[in-house]
Scaffold this motif. Structure first.
Motif, PDB file in Angstrom:
ATOM      1  N   ALA A   3       0.836  -1.200   0.000  1.00 21.28           N
ATOM      2  CA  ALA A   3       0.000   0.000   0.000  1.00 21.28           C
ATOM      3  C   ALA A   3       0.874   1.254   0.000  1.00 21.28           C
ATOM      4  N   GLU A   4       0.314   2.341  -0.496  1.00 25.00           N
ATOM      5  CA  GLU A   4       1.049   3.605  -0.549  1.00 25.00           C
ATOM      6  C   GLU A   4       1.569   4.000   0.839  1.00 25.00           C
ATOM      7  N   LYS A   5       0.727   3.887   1.849  1.00 31.97           N
ATOM      8  CA  LYS A   5       1.112   4.274   3.204  1.00 31.97           C
ATOM      9  C   LYS A   5       2.317   3.462   3.690  1.00 31.97           C
ATOM     10  N   GLU A   6       2.326   2.155   3.408  1.00 33.36           N
ATOM     11  CA  GLU A   6       3.436   1.289   3.808  1.00 33.36           C
ATOM     12  C   GLU A   6       4.725   1.671   3.069  1.00 33.36           C
ATOM     13  N   ALA A   7       4.599   1.931   1.782  1.00 27.32           N
ATOM     14  CA  ALA A   7       5.765   2.289   0.975  1.00 27.32           C
ATOM     15  C   ALA A   7       6.381   3.602   1.465  1.00 27.32           C
ATOM     16  N   ARG A   8       5.540   4.572   1.731  1.00 29.52           N
ATOM     17  CA  ARG A   8       6.046   5.865   2.200  1.00 29.52           C
ATOM     18  C   ARG A   8       6.658   5.751   3.597  1.00 29.52           C
ATOM     19  N   ALA A   9       6.052   4.962   4.465  1.00 27.67           N
ATOM     20  CA  ALA A   9       6.600   4.754   5.813  1.00 27.67           C
ATOM     21  C   ALA A   9       7.964   4.065   5.737  1.00 27.67           C
ATOM     22  N   PHE A  10       8.066   3.064   4.865  1.00 29.11           N
ATOM     23  CA  PHE A  10       9.350   2.382   4.673  1.00 29.11           C
ATOM     24  C   PHE A  10      10.404   3.377   4.192  1.00 29.11           C
ATOM     25  N   ALA A  11      10.085   4.144   3.156  1.00 27.55           N
ATOM     26  CA  ALA A  11      11.044   5.089   2.578  1.00 27.55           C
ATOM     27  C   ALA A  11      11.469   6.141   3.602  1.00 27.55           C
ATOM     28  N   ASP A  12      10.532   6.636   4.373  1.00 25.37           N
ATOM     29  CA  ASP A  12      10.862   7.642   5.388  1.00 25.37           C
ATOM     30  C   ASP A  12      11.797   7.074   6.454  1.00 25.37           C
ATOM     31  N   ALA A  13      11.518   5.859   6.925  1.00 26.26           N
ATOM     32  CA  ALA A  13      12.369   5.223   7.937  1.00 26.26           C
ATOM     33  C   ALA A  13      13.754   4.919   7.370  1.00 26.26           C
ATOM     34  N   TRP A  14      13.788   4.470   6.132  1.00 24.38           N
ATOM     35  CA  TRP A  14      15.048   4.156   5.449  1.00 24.38           C
ATOM     36  C   TRP A  14      15.912   5.412   5.327  1.00 24.38           C
ATOM     37  N   ALA A  15      15.327   6.505   4.832  1.00 27.58           N
ATOM     38  CA  ALA A  15      16.069   7.759   4.666  1.00 27.58           C
ATOM     39  C   ALA A  15      16.500   8.329   6.019  1.00 27.58           C
ATOM     40  N   LEU A  72      26.892  12.880   3.946  1.00 26.08           N
ATOM     41  CA  LEU A  72      25.836  12.139   3.244  1.00 26.08           C
ATOM     42  C   LEU A  72      24.453  12.484   3.780  1.00 26.08           C
ATOM     43  N   ARG A  73      23.537  12.740   2.848  1.00 25.72           N
ATOM     44  CA  ARG A  73      22.156  13.046   3.201  1.00 25.72           C
ATOM     45  C   ARG A  73      21.273  12.687   2.026  1.00 25.72           C
ATOM     46  N   PHE A  74      20.110  12.105   2.329  1.00 27.77           N
ATOM     47  CA  PHE A  74      19.137  11.755   1.300  1.00 27.77           C
ATOM     48  C   PHE A  74      17.858  12.541   1.539  1.00 27.77           C
ATOM     49  N   ASP A  75      17.418  13.282   0.530  1.00 28.70           N
ATOM     50  CA  ASP A  75      16.151  14.012   0.587  1.00 28.70           C
ATOM     51  C   ASP A  75      15.221  13.395  -0.446  1.00 28.70           C
ATOM     52  N   ILE A  76      14.184  12.741   0.037  1.00 28.58           N
ATOM     53  CA  ILE A  76      13.263  12.009  -0.838  1.00 28.58           C
ATOM     54  C   ILE A  76      12.461  12.977  -1.701  1.00 28.58           C
ATOM     55  N   GLU A  77      12.411  12.673  -2.994  1.00 22.76           N
ATOM     56  CA  GLU A  77      11.596  13.433  -3.943  1.00 22.76           C
ATOM     57  C   GLU A  77      10.336  12.679  -4.333  1.00 22.76           C
ATOM     58  N   CYS A  78      10.423  11.354  -4.407  1.00 20.22           N
ATOM     59  CA  CYS A  78       9.292  10.565  -4.874  1.00 20.22           C
ATOM     60  C   CYS A  78       9.405   9.139  -4.346  1.00 20.22           C
ATOM     61  N   VAL A  79       8.263   8.549  -4.016  1.00 21.76           N
ATOM     62  CA  VAL A  79       8.188   7.138  -3.633  1.00 21.76           C
ATOM     63  C   VAL A  79       7.143   6.486  -4.527  1.00 21.76           C
ATOM     64  N   ALA A  80       7.547   5.429  -5.228  1.00 24.28           N
ATOM     65  CA  ALA A  80       6.622   4.653  -6.054  1.00 24.28           C
ATOM     66  C   ALA A  80       6.578   3.248  -5.479  1.00 24.28           C
ATOM     67  N   TRP A  81       5.449   2.583  -5.597  1.00 21.67           N
ATOM     68  CA  TRP A  81       5.294   1.264  -4.999  1.00 21.67           C
ATOM     69  C   TRP A  81       4.628   0.316  -5.973  1.00 21.67           C
ATOM     70  N   GLY A  82       4.900  -0.972  -5.752  1.00 21.80           N
ATOM     71  CA  GLY A  82       4.337  -2.009  -6.599  1.00 21.80           C
ATOM     72  C   GLY A  82       3.831  -3.155  -5.744  1.00 21.80           C
ATOM     73  N   VAL A  83       3.790  -4.330  -6.319  1.00 18.82           N
ATOM     74  CA  VAL A  83       3.276  -5.497  -5.610  1.00 18.82           C
ATOM     75  C   VAL A  83       4.170  -5.834  -4.420  1.00 18.82           C
ATOM     76  N   SER A  84       5.464  -5.912  -4.650  1.00 18.27           N
ATOM     77  CA  SER A  84       6.400  -6.212  -3.560  1.00 18.27           C
ATOM     78  C   SER A  84       7.701  -5.423  -3.742  1.00 18.27           C
ATOM     79  N   SER A  85       7.540  -4.182  -4.169  1.00 20.53           N
ATOM     80  CA  SER A  85       8.721  -3.360  -4.387  1.00 20.53           C
ATOM     81  C   SER A  85       8.426  -1.887  -4.144  1.00 20.53           C
ATOM     82  N   VAL A  87      10.284   2.033  -5.185  1.00 22.72           N
ATOM     83  CA  VAL A  87      11.313   2.822  -5.837  1.00 22.72           C
ATOM     84  C   VAL A  87      11.362   4.154  -5.104  1.00 22.72           C
ATOM     85  N   VAL A  88      12.541   4.469  -4.576  1.00 23.86           N
ATOM     86  CA  VAL A  88      12.736   5.729  -3.871  1.00 23.86           C
ATOM     87  C   VAL A  88      13.637   6.598  -4.730  1.00 23.86           C
ATOM     88  N   ILE A  89      13.150   7.773  -5.058  1.00 20.16           N
ATOM     89  CA  ILE A  89      13.926   8.751  -5.815  1.00 20.16           C
ATOM     90  C   ILE A  89      14.280   9.867  -4.844  1.00 20.16           C
TER      91      ILE A  89
END
Length: 119
Positions: A3-15, A72-85, A87-89
């Motif tokens: 789900a979008e919410k899961e993908a964004r939460a993952f990306a935020d925690a990762w960054a 080193l610093r990562f500033d997320i611009e976009c999070v895309a999600w799929g079935v089990s993947s 993509v963090v830009i």
């Protein structure tokens, strides 16, 4: 399906882990048998295939990267999600745009990563 919410939460925690330079928090996002392919592997490790396999090798690679790039610093611009993947830009501390395709295992940790750079 992720789900979008899961993908964004993952990306935020990762960054956030990367931005804190917390190596153990960073590697906690990855499976023991993870495979990562990136041009930076070629640059930092001199491995022609650009691939790191397994969590111990990944930890060593990330430790080397954190040491090489202390700002080193990562500033997320976009999070895309799929079935089990996911993509963090993001843009790094130099302004370079990067897209990381991350295939996730059933437990939500990263099984495979392919990093691509723009500039």
């Amino acid at each position: 399906m992720l789900a979008e919410k899961e993908a964004r939460a993952f990306a935020d925690a990762w960054a956030a882990a990367w931005n804190a330079h917390d190596l153990e928090r960073i590697v906690s996002h990855y499976c023991d048998d993870v495979t990562l392919t990136s041009p930076v592997v070629v640059q930092l490790l001199g491995q022609v295939d650009g691939t790191v396999v397994g969590k111990p090798a990944l930890r060593a690679y990330f430790a080397r990267g954190l040491a090489a790039y202390p700002q080193l610093r990562f500033d997320i611009e976009c999070v895309a999600w799929g079935v089990s993947s996911v993509v963090v830009i993001y843009r790094n501390q130099c302004g370079t745009r990067t897209a990381e395709f991350m295939e996730l295992a059933g437990d939500g940790r990263v099984r495979r990563v392919v990093a691509n750079y723009d500039g």
